[in-house]
Design a protein around this motif. Structure first.
Motif, PDB file in Angstrom:
ATOM      1  N   TRP A  84       0.999  -1.207  -0.031  1.00 24.47           N
ATOM      2  CA  TRP A  84      -0.072   0.041   0.139  1.00 24.47           C
ATOM      3  C   TRP A  84       0.860   1.314  -0.053  1.00 24.47           C
ATOM      4  O   TRP A  84       0.637   2.294  -0.806  1.00 24.47           O
ATOM      5  CB  TRP A  84      -0.873  -0.127   1.234  1.00 24.47           C
ATOM      6  CG  TRP A  84      -1.711   1.411   1.236  1.00 24.47           C
ATOM      7  CD1 TRP A  84      -2.862   1.470   0.570  1.00 24.47           C
ATOM      8  CD2 TRP A  84      -1.617   2.651   1.648  1.00 24.47           C
ATOM      9  NE1 TRP A  84      -3.329   2.796   0.750  1.00 24.47           N
ATOM     10  CE2 TRP A  84      -2.412   3.483   1.516  1.00 24.47           C
ATOM     11  CE3 TRP A  84      -0.198   2.790   2.726  1.00 24.47           C
ATOM     12  CZ2 TRP A  84      -2.351   4.556   1.897  1.00 24.47           C
ATOM     13  CZ3 TRP A  84      -0.153   4.166   3.083  1.00 24.47           C
ATOM     14  CH2 TRP A  84      -1.523   5.034   2.848  1.00 24.47           C
ATOM     15  N   ALA A  85       1.829   1.355   0.751  1.00 27.66           N
ATOM     16  CA  ALA A  85       2.727   2.285   0.847  1.00 27.66           C
ATOM     17  C   ALA A  85       3.683   2.770  -0.539  1.00 27.66           C
ATOM     18  O   ALA A  85       3.812   3.793  -0.724  1.00 27.66           O
ATOM     19  CB  ALA A  85       3.777   2.253   1.913  1.00 27.66           C
ATOM     20  N   VAL A  86       3.809   1.649  -0.996  1.00 27.81           N
ATOM     21  CA  VAL A  86       4.662   1.817  -2.276  1.00 27.81           C
ATOM     22  C   VAL A  86       3.703   2.501  -3.316  1.00 27.81           C
ATOM     23  O   VAL A  86       4.078   3.340  -3.992  1.00 27.81           O
ATOM     24  CB  VAL A  86       5.375   0.659  -2.839  1.00 27.81           C
ATOM     25  CG1 VAL A  86       5.652   0.629  -4.161  1.00 27.81           C
ATOM     26  CG2 VAL A  86       6.379   0.220  -1.914  1.00 27.81           C
ATOM     27  N   ILE A  87       2.371   1.779  -3.561  1.00 29.10           N
ATOM     28  CA  ILE A  87       1.381   2.245  -4.244  1.00 29.10           C
ATOM     29  C   ILE A  87       0.979   3.779  -3.992  1.00 29.10           C
ATOM     30  O   ILE A  87       0.758   4.551  -5.091  1.00 29.10           O
ATOM     31  CB  ILE A  87       0.152   1.458  -4.408  1.00 29.10           C
ATOM     32  CG1 ILE A  87       0.542   0.072  -5.050  1.00 29.10           C
ATOM     33  CG2 ILE A  87      -1.035   1.980  -5.163  1.00 29.10           C
ATOM     34  CD1 ILE A  87      -0.590  -1.106  -5.005  1.00 29.10           C
ATOM     35  N   PHE A  88       0.851   4.103  -2.917  1.00 35.82           N
ATOM     36  CA  PHE A  88       0.452   5.184  -2.461  1.00 35.82           C
ATOM     37  C   PHE A  88       1.759   6.355  -2.880  1.00 35.82           C
ATOM     38  O   PHE A  88       1.345   7.554  -3.270  1.00 35.82           O
ATOM     39  CB  PHE A  88       0.121   5.451  -0.834  1.00 35.82           C
ATOM     40  CG  PHE A  88      -0.360   6.693  -0.482  1.00 35.82           C
ATOM     41  CD1 PHE A  88      -1.618   7.375  -0.868  1.00 35.82           C
ATOM     42  CD2 PHE A  88       0.397   7.671   0.252  1.00 35.82           C
ATOM     43  CE1 PHE A  88      -1.787   8.358  -0.416  1.00 35.82           C
ATOM     44  CE2 PHE A  88       0.024   8.846   0.601  1.00 35.82           C
ATOM     45  CZ  PHE A  88      -1.389   9.306   0.492  1.00 35.82           C
ATOM     46  N   ALA A  89       2.755   5.985  -2.691  1.00 32.95           N
ATOM     47  CA  ALA A  89       3.878   7.059  -2.836  1.00 32.95           C
ATOM     48  C   ALA A  89       4.278   7.090  -4.453  1.00 32.95           C
ATOM     49  O   ALA A  89       4.370   8.079  -4.862  1.00 32.95           O
ATOM     50  CB  ALA A  89       5.300   6.266  -2.482  1.00 32.95           C
ATOM     51  N   ASN A  91       1.525   7.150  -6.611  1.00 36.97           N
ATOM     52  CA  ASN A  91       0.520   8.114  -6.937  1.00 36.97           C
ATOM     53  C   ASN A  91       0.848   9.411  -6.556  1.00 36.97           C
ATOM     54  O   ASN A  91       0.585  10.363  -7.177  1.00 36.97           O
ATOM     55  CB  ASN A  91      -0.754   7.590  -6.176  1.00 36.97           C
ATOM     56  CG  ASN A  91      -1.543   6.509  -7.017  1.00 36.97           C
ATOM     57  OD1 ASN A  91      -2.067   6.811  -8.144  1.00 36.97           O
ATOM     58  ND2 ASN A  91      -1.325   5.282  -6.588  1.00 36.97           N
ATOM     59  N   VAL A  92       1.474   9.596  -5.150  1.00 41.45           N
ATOM     60  CA  VAL A  92       1.922  11.104  -4.639  1.00 41.45           C
ATOM     61  C   VAL A  92       2.915  11.512  -5.706  1.00 41.45           C
ATOM     62  O   VAL A  92       2.770  12.826  -6.126  1.00 41.45           O
ATOM     63  CB  VAL A  92       2.298  10.816  -3.332  1.00 41.45           C
ATOM     64  CG1 VAL A  92       3.070  12.171  -2.990  1.00 41.45           C
ATOM     65  CG2 VAL A  92       1.359  10.681  -2.436  1.00 41.45           C
ATOM     66  N   VAL A  93       3.890  10.815  -6.188  1.00 39.12           N
ATOM     67  CA  VAL A  93       5.042  11.187  -7.005  1.00 39.12           C
ATOM     68  C   VAL A  93       4.286  11.648  -8.242  1.00 39.12           C
ATOM     69  O   VAL A  93       4.601  13.011  -8.954  1.00 39.12           O
ATOM     70  CB  VAL A  93       6.037  10.157  -7.184  1.00 39.12           C
ATOM     71  CG1 VAL A  93       6.873  10.666  -8.300  1.00 39.12           C
ATOM     72  CG2 VAL A  93       6.818  10.381  -6.011  1.00 39.12           C
ATOM     73  N   VAL A  94       3.358  10.753  -8.966  1.00 33.81           N
ATOM     74  CA  VAL A  94       2.764  10.955 -10.079  1.00 33.81           C
ATOM     75  C   VAL A  94       1.893  12.295 -10.102  1.00 33.81           C
ATOM     76  O   VAL A  94       1.853  13.326 -10.882  1.00 33.81           O
ATOM     77  CB  VAL A  94       1.901   9.848 -10.871  1.00 33.81           C
ATOM     78  CG1 VAL A  94       1.146  10.302 -11.973  1.00 33.81           C
ATOM     79  CG2 VAL A  94       2.834   8.523 -11.139  1.00 33.81           C
ATOM     80  N   PHE A 108      -5.730  16.672  -5.474  1.00 35.49           N
ATOM     81  CA  PHE A 108      -4.869  15.805  -4.871  1.00 35.49           C
ATOM     82  C   PHE A 108      -5.744  14.260  -4.984  1.00 35.49           C
ATOM     83  O   PHE A 108      -6.237  13.772  -4.093  1.00 35.49           O
ATOM     84  CB  PHE A 108      -4.662  15.714  -3.232  1.00 35.49           C
ATOM     85  CG  PHE A 108      -3.799  14.882  -2.540  1.00 35.49           C
ATOM     86  CD1 PHE A 108      -2.397  14.929  -3.074  1.00 35.49           C
ATOM     87  CD2 PHE A 108      -4.295  13.787  -1.633  1.00 35.49           C
ATOM     88  CE1 PHE A 108      -1.544  13.871  -2.505  1.00 35.49           C
ATOM     89  CE2 PHE A 108      -3.384  13.319  -1.110  1.00 35.49           C
ATOM     90  CZ  PHE A 108      -1.919  13.160  -1.467  1.00 35.49           C
ATOM     91  N   TRP A 109      -5.674  13.460  -6.111  1.00 34.48           N
ATOM     92  CA  TRP A 109      -6.230  12.391  -6.580  1.00 34.48           C
ATOM     93  C   TRP A 109      -5.869  11.103  -5.614  1.00 34.48           C
ATOM     94  O   TRP A 109      -6.711  10.166  -5.638  1.00 34.48           O
ATOM     95  CB  TRP A 109      -6.554  12.219  -7.871  1.00 34.48           C
ATOM     96  CG  TRP A 109      -5.224  12.252  -8.643  1.00 34.48           C
ATOM     97  CD1 TRP A 109      -4.986  13.341  -9.357  1.00 34.48           C
ATOM     98  CD2 TRP A 109      -4.226  11.191  -8.672  1.00 34.48           C
ATOM     99  NE1 TRP A 109      -3.671  13.073 -10.188  1.00 34.48           N
ATOM    100  CE2 TRP A 109      -3.354  11.820  -9.795  1.00 34.48           C
ATOM    101  CE3 TRP A 109      -4.131   9.934  -8.431  1.00 34.48           C
ATOM    102  CZ2 TRP A 109      -2.141  11.051 -10.162  1.00 34.48           C
ATOM    103  CZ3 TRP A 109      -3.189   9.114  -8.821  1.00 34.48           C
ATOM    104  CH2 TRP A 109      -2.175   9.741  -9.706  1.00 34.48           C
ATOM    105  N   PRO A 110      -4.777  11.018  -5.209  1.00 30.32           N
ATOM    106  CA  PRO A 110      -3.979  10.023  -4.397  1.00 30.32           C
ATOM    107  C   PRO A 110      -5.174   9.702  -3.085  1.00 30.32           C
ATOM    108  O   PRO A 110      -4.849   8.562  -2.357  1.00 30.32           O
ATOM    109  CB  PRO A 110      -2.729  10.328  -4.056  1.00 30.32           C
ATOM    110  CG  PRO A 110      -2.074  11.108  -5.279  1.00 30.32           C
ATOM    111  CD  PRO A 110      -3.456  11.961  -5.473  1.00 30.32           C
ATOM    112  N   LYS A 111      -5.828  10.794  -2.728  1.00 30.09           N
ATOM    113  CA  LYS A 111      -6.701  10.492  -1.433  1.00 30.09           C
ATOM    114  C   LYS A 111      -7.570   9.605  -1.829  1.00 30.09           C
ATOM    115  O   LYS A 111      -8.008   8.690  -0.717  1.00 30.09           O
ATOM    116  CB  LYS A 111      -7.348  11.894  -1.013  1.00 30.09           C
ATOM    117  CG  LYS A 111      -8.533  12.079  -2.054  1.00 30.09           C
ATOM    118  CD  LYS A 111      -9.243  13.351  -1.885  1.00 30.09           C
ATOM    119  CE  LYS A 111     -10.207  13.654  -3.091  1.00 30.09           C
ATOM    120  NZ  LYS A 111     -10.762  14.887  -3.011  1.00 30.09           N
ATOM    121  N   GLY A 112      -7.563   8.953  -2.881  1.00 28.28           N
ATOM    122  CA  GLY A 112      -8.593   7.780  -3.163  1.00 28.28           C
ATOM    123  C   GLY A 112      -8.000   6.433  -2.448  1.00 28.28           C
ATOM    124  O   GLY A 112      -8.656   5.404  -2.302  1.00 28.28           O
TER     125      GLY A 112
END
Length: 139
Positions: A84-89, A91-94, A108-112
Motif C-alpha cells: 500500500w505504501a509503495v502504491i500510495f507513494a 501515486n503522490v509522485v505522479v 490531490f487524487w491519491p486521496k482515493g
C-alpha cells in the motif's frame, strides 16, 4: 475379565481420537488413515478395539507448552502495508509531477488510496490486540 473386553466409554473413544489427532500432527499418520481410524474409534465397542487402533503409534510424547504468538505483526500484514505504501507513494509522485507540469495544481487524487489504509489500520489494530491478549499483555 480382561481390560480389553471392557466396553469402551465415550471418554475412552475421545482419548483414542485425541491420540490419533496427535499422531497426525507428529507425522505418524496421513489424513486418509486418520479419517479411517477415527471412524473406527467412534464405532468401537470395547477398549481392546480402541487399543488396536493406536497400538502401532509411538508412545504419547509429553505436550510441550505452546509458544506465545509473536509480538509483532504477521508477515502478510507487513507485506500488505508495504505494498500500500509503495502504491500510495507512486501515486503522490505522479500527482506531484502532473501538478508541476500544469500551471494549476491538480486535485490531490491519491486521496482515493486512503480508505484502504483505514481498513488496513482497523485490521492491524484488531490483530495487534488479539496477539497482546494471547501473550498475556492485557487489553
Amino acid at each position: 475379565m480382561h481390560d480389553r473386553d471392557v466396553r469402551a466409554s465415550d471418554l475412552d473413544r475421545d482419548a483414542a481420537a485425541e491420540r490419533l489427532r496427535l499422531a497426525v500432527e507428529e507425522g505418524c499418520l496421513d489424513f486418509g488413515e486418520f479419517d479411517e481410524r477415527l471412524g473406527q474409534a467412534y464405532q468401537s465397542v470395547t477398549r481392546g478395539e480402541l487399543a488396536d487402533l493406536v497400538a502401532d503409534l509411538p508412545a504419547k510424547r509429553p505436550q510441550t507448552p505452546r509458544k506465545p504468538a509473536p509480538a509483532g505483526l504477521p508477515r502478510w500484514l507487513k507485506i500488505v502495508w508495504a505494498a500500500w505504501a509503495v502504491i500510495f507513494a507512486i501515486n503522490v509522485v505522479v500527482w506531484g509531477v502532473v501538478s508541476v507540469a500544469n500551471a494549476c495544481p491538480a486535485e490531490f487524487w491519491p486521496k482515493g488510496a486512503l480508505p484502504p489504509a483505514v481498513i488496513l489500520a482497523i485490521v492491524t489494530a484488531v490483530i495487534s490486540r488479539k496477539r497482546r491478549k494471547e501473550n498475556g499483555e492485557g487489553s
